[in-house]
Every structure is written in structure tokens, then in C-alpha cells.
Design a protein around this motif. Sequence first.
Motif, PDB file in Angstrom:
ATOM      1  N   CYS A  48     -19.573 -20.233 -66.020  1.00  0.00           N
ATOM      2  CA  CYS A  48     -20.955 -20.513 -66.409  1.00  0.00           C
ATOM      3  C   CYS A  48     -21.775 -20.991 -65.214  1.00  0.00           C
ATOM      4  O   CYS A  48     -21.248 -21.619 -64.292  1.00  0.00           O
ATOM      5  CB  CYS A  48     -20.985 -21.588 -67.492  1.00  0.00           C
ATOM      6  N   GLY A  49     -23.065 -20.717 -65.272  1.00  0.00           N
ATOM      7  CA  GLY A  49     -23.966 -21.228 -64.256  1.00  0.00           C
ATOM      8  C   GLY A  49     -23.524 -20.884 -62.851  1.00  0.00           C
ATOM      9  O   GLY A  49     -23.281 -19.726 -62.510  1.00  0.00           O
ATOM     10  N   ARG A  50     -23.360 -21.923 -62.019  1.00  0.00           N
ATOM     11  CA  ARG A  50     -22.965 -21.728 -60.633  1.00  0.00           C
ATOM     12  C   ARG A  50     -21.496 -22.071 -60.388  1.00  0.00           C
ATOM     13  O   ARG A  50     -21.069 -22.172 -59.236  1.00  0.00           O
ATOM     14  CB  ARG A  50     -23.888 -22.549 -59.726  1.00  0.00           C
ATOM     15  N   SER A  51     -20.730 -22.250 -61.458  1.00  0.00           N
ATOM     16  CA  SER A  51     -19.284 -22.416 -61.316  1.00  0.00           C
ATOM     17  C   SER A  51     -18.614 -21.056 -61.131  1.00  0.00           C
ATOM     18  O   SER A  51     -19.261 -20.012 -61.236  1.00  0.00           O
ATOM     19  CB  SER A  51     -18.709 -23.135 -62.545  1.00  0.00           C
ATOM     20  N   THR A  52     -17.319 -21.074 -60.861  1.00  0.00           N
ATOM     21  CA  THR A  52     -16.577 -19.833 -60.613  1.00  0.00           C
ATOM     22  C   THR A  52     -16.709 -18.870 -61.786  1.00  0.00           C
ATOM     23  O   THR A  52     -16.522 -19.238 -62.949  1.00  0.00           O
ATOM     24  CB  THR A  52     -15.087 -20.151 -60.380  1.00  0.00           C
ATOM     25  N   ARG A  53     -17.027 -17.630 -61.444  1.00  0.00           N
ATOM     26  CA  ARG A  53     -17.076 -16.550 -62.433  1.00  0.00           C
ATOM     27  C   ARG A  53     -16.066 -15.470 -62.029  1.00  0.00           C
ATOM     28  O   ARG A  53     -15.364 -15.596 -61.036  1.00  0.00           O
ATOM     29  CB  ARG A  53     -18.477 -15.944 -62.503  1.00  0.00           C
ATOM     30  N   GLY A  54     -16.011 -14.419 -62.803  1.00  0.00           N
ATOM     31  CA  GLY A  54     -15.180 -13.275 -62.456  1.00  0.00           C
ATOM     32  C   GLY A  54     -13.706 -13.463 -62.726  1.00  0.00           C
ATOM     33  O   GLY A  54     -12.873 -12.729 -62.184  1.00  0.00           O
ATOM     34  N   LEU A  55     -13.341 -14.421 -63.574  1.00  0.00           N
ATOM     35  CA  LEU A  55     -11.941 -14.628 -63.921  1.00  0.00           C
ATOM     36  C   LEU A  55     -11.507 -13.615 -64.973  1.00  0.00           C
ATOM     37  O   LEU A  55     -12.329 -12.960 -65.614  1.00  0.00           O
ATOM     38  CB  LEU A  55     -11.745 -16.052 -64.459  1.00  0.00           C
ATOM     39  N   ALA A  56     -10.205 -13.507 -65.161  1.00  0.00           N
ATOM     40  CA  ALA A  56      -9.684 -12.667 -66.242  1.00  0.00           C
ATOM     41  C   ALA A  56     -10.132 -13.243 -67.584  1.00  0.00           C
ATOM     42  O   ALA A  56     -10.317 -14.452 -67.730  1.00  0.00           O
ATOM     43  CB  ALA A  56      -8.163 -12.607 -66.174  1.00  0.00           C
TER      44      ALA A  56
END
Length: 286
Positions: free
Chosen positions: A65-73
Motif C-alpha cells: 500500500c501507498g509507498r511501502s513495498t509493492r509487487g509481492l506475490a
Amino acid sequence: MFIETLVPVSSDPAVDLFVAQTGGSAERPLLVVHGGPDWDHTYLREPVAELADHRRIILPDLRGCGRSTRGLADDAYTPAAAAGDLVRLLDAWEIGRADVLGFSYGGLIAQRLALAAPERVRRLVIASSSVLPVPPDAFEGWQERTERMTAEAGVWSDPSLSGPELTRAAALAAAPANVWRPEALPGCLDVLRGIRFSAEWMRPWQAGTLPSARHPDAAQRLADTGIPVLLLHGRQDMTFPADLVETTVELIPTARAAVIEEAGHMTHIDQPRAWLKALDDFLSED
């Protein structure tokens, strides 16, 4: 007022949480957990920031979400994983105990945090959320709710929308249902326009693989922890019925209710002064 930083909370998978915090008293931290879940924390900055003169306000964006890590499984997006991130955030900053406020879906994650690590939670605020499941007929016969939610339903069925554009469009369309007072709607829309929406959690949700955020037997388990609980709610909430608040208080001896009149799901926008006073009064108790 806010200091923004990235905090590593997981190595497998690698997850950094984007966190905004104030410089208030380190002895009185308040961890605020946003909902959505594909929103960010910014819609909760006000009026919570007004407590910064005597509290350290901590507002993370959940994983994905937001500016936290994205693109996870997809299977990395679970309520249990999000709650675990928050415990590790407290660890990273050497915060032994904190007050925790969870809003909407974040209220369910906050409950999981409290049940997984009750020794880390001094007081728990469940805002515009629910401990008990919402009955299928909870809103039956409420015609105004049906009318206010029509636009959002149309967005979710629009085949031309996907990803963050769908999340954003749905949030904007839902605004008339999420605030009760018409005069609060323009301010609500302004707040929503500033959110960095994602669609990471939407993928497993649409695929039917997202685990339920509601912890089994949450009411009994919360009662067993002895943690003081505030159920902070709007009387006209169209997502989680206010009637469940009174029922929950009967099941959790340490719980109390603050149901605010003339307020919908976004109670902190509909009635910010009453909402903030109820919150501050509860957190100020020993």
C-alpha cells in the motif's frame, strides 16, 4: 510535522514499510493502522495529528500500500502478515508497548496484532470497524444506504477499470455513503484525491484467495487479553453497522463504546471534534 521514513520489517519476502511519524512524546506512542486495504495512511493524518503535542503518532502504509513495498506475490498479502509487519515495526523502534488504533479493515488487522502480541498493546481502538461478523441482513430495508451505494456498485462492475484506477474510482464513488453529512462530502473527496491507491490486495481478493481478516472468536479472545478497548463508531456507518458495537461491549468486559451521532463510516471526517475527543479521552486514562 511528520517525519517520513522507510523501515525494513521483513527479509523473506523483503518488505519496507513507509512510515510517517510525529515528534511527540516517545513515552506515549499511538500506532494508527489504515484500512482499504489498498489505500495509504494519509486520510487518517487529520485529525489524529492534533494529538502530536503529547503523543508520538505513527502512521505506516501496510505492505502493498501507498509507498511501502509493492509487487509481492499474491500469497504475501494476508492480514496475519500485515499484523506481523506492525509488530516488527515496533521492534525496529524499540517500542515495548503502544496504543493501537485500527480503522475499518485496519481495525481487523489491529485486532490480529493485539491477539498475536497482547503484551505490546496498552489500549486498542477499533474505529469504524467490527469485532463481530456483519450479519447478511444487517442493512436490510435501509433505502438511503442502497441509494448512496449505487455509484460504487457501478464502478466495480465497469470492465474498463482495473488496478489502482479501479480502487481510486471505487473510493471516490463510495464517498457519499462513507460520510453522512452532505457538507462533509467536499472535504472527504479532497482527502481521497490525495491517497496513493494500489491494487495489490485486490488481486487475491478477486481471486478468492485472500484469507479473512476477522480473527475467529475475536470477542472472546480480546476479552481474555484484558486489553482496554474503545469501539469508536459513527451511528450512520453503512459498512459496519453501529448496532454491533453495543453487542460487542456486552461480550468484552474491558470494552466501551463511543458511537457518534450524525456520522458515517468516515466518522473522523464527519465529526472530527467529537471523534478526536473520544479518542483522546480514552487514551489519556491510566
